[in-house]
Design a protein around this motif. Sequence first.
Motif, PDB file in Angstrom:
ATOM      1  N   CYS A   1      21.161  43.454 115.767  1.00 45.12           N
ATOM      2  CA  CYS A   1      19.856  42.854 116.052  1.00 45.12           C
ATOM      3  C   CYS A   1      19.684  41.543 115.302  1.00 45.12           C
ATOM      4  O   CYS A   1      18.937  40.669 115.725  1.00 45.12           O
ATOM      5  N   GLU A   2      20.354  41.435 114.153  1.00 44.75           N
ATOM      6  CA  GLU A   2      20.293  40.219 113.347  1.00 44.75           C
ATOM      7  C   GLU A   2      21.691  39.605 113.319  1.00 44.75           C
ATOM      8  O   GLU A   2      22.455  39.766 114.248  1.00 44.75           O
ATOM      9  N   GLY A   3      22.048  38.926 112.250  1.00 42.49           N
ATOM     10  CA  GLY A   3      23.364  38.310 112.167  1.00 42.49           C
ATOM     11  C   GLY A   3      24.480  39.334 112.099  1.00 42.49           C
ATOM     12  O   GLY A   3      24.370  40.358 111.430  1.00 42.49           O
ATOM     13  N   THR A   4      25.568  39.062 112.790  1.00 42.52           N
ATOM     14  CA  THR A   4      26.679  40.016 112.825  1.00 42.52           C
ATOM     15  C   THR A   4      27.438  40.081 111.506  1.00 42.52           C
ATOM     16  O   THR A   4      28.232  40.996 111.293  1.00 42.52           O
ATOM     17  N   SER A   5      27.196  39.135 110.597  1.00 38.67           N
ATOM     18  CA  SER A   5      27.903  39.138 109.315  1.00 38.67           C
ATOM     19  C   SER A   5      27.293  40.117 108.323  1.00 38.67           C
ATOM     20  O   SER A   5      27.845  40.340 107.248  1.00 38.67           O
ATOM     21  N   THR A   6      26.143  40.706 108.658  1.00 39.53           N
ATOM     22  CA  THR A   6      25.477  41.615 107.721  1.00 39.53           C
ATOM     23  C   THR A   6      25.443  43.046 108.250  1.00 39.53           C
ATOM     24  O   THR A   6      24.522  43.796 107.972  1.00 39.53           O
ATOM     25  N   LEU A   7      26.449  43.423 108.993  1.00 40.18           N
ATOM     26  CA  LEU A   7      26.512  44.767 109.567  1.00 40.18           C
ATOM     27  C   LEU A   7      27.360  45.696 108.702  1.00 40.18           C
ATOM     28  O   LEU A   7      28.379  45.290 108.145  1.00 40.18           O
ATOM     29  N   PHE A   8      26.934  46.951 108.612  1.00 37.87           N
ATOM     30  CA  PHE A   8      27.732  47.989 107.978  1.00 37.87           C
ATOM     31  C   PHE A   8      28.481  48.750 109.075  1.00 37.87           C
ATOM     32  O   PHE A   8      27.861  49.477 109.859  1.00 37.87           O
ATOM     33  N   PRO A   9      29.794  48.610 109.173  1.00 38.50           N
ATOM     34  CA  PRO A   9      30.532  49.337 110.214  1.00 38.50           C
ATOM     35  C   PRO A   9      30.623  50.825 109.898  1.00 38.50           C
ATOM     36  O   PRO A   9      30.651  51.239 108.744  1.00 38.50           O
ATOM     37  N   VAL A  10      30.652  51.629 110.960  1.00 39.68           N
ATOM     38  CA  VAL A  10      30.737  53.081 110.838  1.00 39.68           C
ATOM     39  C   VAL A  10      31.869  53.575 111.730  1.00 39.68           C
ATOM     40  O   VAL A  10      31.998  53.137 112.882  1.00 39.68           O
ATOM     41  N   ASP A  11      32.689  54.472 111.200  1.00 36.85           N
ATOM     42  CA  ASP A  11      33.745  55.086 112.010  1.00 36.85           C
ATOM     43  C   ASP A  11      33.105  56.151 112.895  1.00 36.85           C
ATOM     44  O   ASP A  11      32.778  57.248 112.445  1.00 36.85           O
ATOM     45  N   TYR A  12      32.889  55.805 114.159  1.00 42.17           N
ATOM     46  CA  TYR A  12      32.146  56.683 115.058  1.00 42.17           C
ATOM     47  C   TYR A  12      33.069  57.182 116.172  1.00 42.17           C
ATOM     48  O   TYR A  12      33.065  56.682 117.290  1.00 42.17           O
ATOM     49  N   PHE A  13      33.900  58.158 115.844  1.00 46.22           N
ATOM     50  CA  PHE A  13      34.794  58.775 116.821  1.00 46.22           C
ATOM     51  C   PHE A  13      35.599  57.726 117.595  1.00 46.22           C
ATOM     52  O   PHE A  13      35.634  57.713 118.831  1.00 46.22           O
ATOM     53  N   ASP A  14      36.198  56.812 116.834  1.00 43.18           N
ATOM     54  CA  ASP A  14      37.053  55.757 117.390  1.00 43.18           C
ATOM     55  C   ASP A  14      36.288  54.720 118.211  1.00 43.18           C
ATOM     56  O   ASP A  14      36.894  53.892 118.901  1.00 43.18           O
ATOM     57  N   GLU A  15      34.957  54.761 118.153  1.00 43.34           N
ATOM     58  CA  GLU A  15      34.135  53.753 118.813  1.00 43.34           C
ATOM     59  C   GLU A  15      33.565  52.802 117.762  1.00 43.34           C
ATOM     60  O   GLU A  15      33.366  53.175 116.606  1.00 43.34           O
ATOM     61  N   GLN A  16      33.274  51.564 118.157  1.00 44.85           N
ATOM     62  CA  GLN A  16      32.674  50.607 117.242  1.00 44.85           C
ATOM     63  C   GLN A  16      31.172  50.874 117.127  1.00 44.85           C
ATOM     64  O   GLN A  16      30.462  50.915 118.132  1.00 44.85           O
ATOM     65  N   ALA A  17      30.709  51.080 115.902  1.00 47.75           N
ATOM     66  CA  ALA A  17      29.289  51.337 115.675  1.00 47.75           C
ATOM     67  C   ALA A  17      28.898  50.805 114.304  1.00 47.75           C
ATOM     68  O   ALA A  17      29.755  50.505 113.463  1.00 47.75           O
ATOM     69  N   PHE A  18      27.579  50.698 114.088  1.00 49.56           N
ATOM     70  CA  PHE A  18      27.073  50.116 112.846  1.00 49.56           C
ATOM     71  C   PHE A  18      25.792  50.837 112.423  1.00 49.56           C
ATOM     72  O   PHE A  18      25.099  51.430 113.251  1.00 49.56           O
TER      73      PHE A  18
END
Length: 251
Positions: free
Chosen positions: A169-186
Amino acid sequence: MSSSPVTTIAEIGKHEGQAVTIRGWLYNLRESGKLLFPQFRDGSGIIQGVVPKNAVPPEVFDAIKTLTQESSVIVEGKVRADKRAHGGYELDVANVHVVQRVPESSPYPITPKEHGTDFLMEHRHLWVRSQRQAAILRVRAEIVKAARDFFDERGFTLTDPPIITPAACEGTSTLFPVDYFDEQAFLTQSGQLYVEATAMALGKVYSFGPTFRAEKSKTRRHLTEFWMVEPEVAYADLDDVMELAEGLITF
């Protein structure tokens, strides 16, 4: 322990002259000759107890005398009004049951002396027992309640957007990535996109929940995790938004 009614310290005034039971922790202990003055807290307040040596069995006096700070206790006594006392009441202690005594080898670590931030955060689960931190939590709870009341009274519907999201929703540089069953999520930066969509269904909605920003937190302007209230109103113009914001701040 006898069957005297259990009460909280906040409601102790309703039991003046009566025997009551309080469940809590030892906040402080002062001794003057054959008198003990333990202070007890239960999360709702603090009350001072009075324990004359000749008024209680020896084992009760000794049990209280050897209590350590933040020991868990169940205390029985008679409520007595005293204008000089904190909260206007004292407890003439008759009996005590020590649920858990904090050992001298591992005492309650938060003392009146200055502590560093790292030390306090490592002991956060104990730090919240201090008066200042407890007061902050109560103030926060009142603010959260007031914000919810403001929107609820104006016909808004609370909606809870997901915490794990596939988009920024905001800048992509401030995202916390999450390992979500091999899918990209934050972890979500904001519920904005979901709340905007919900506003098209319900007209006036808001969310109030945790958001995450992958920014360094050791500044006055950044937090990696915080709670944010986000209202959305269908067909609202700038004047409507300003009126809503000003109303919330002055509520």
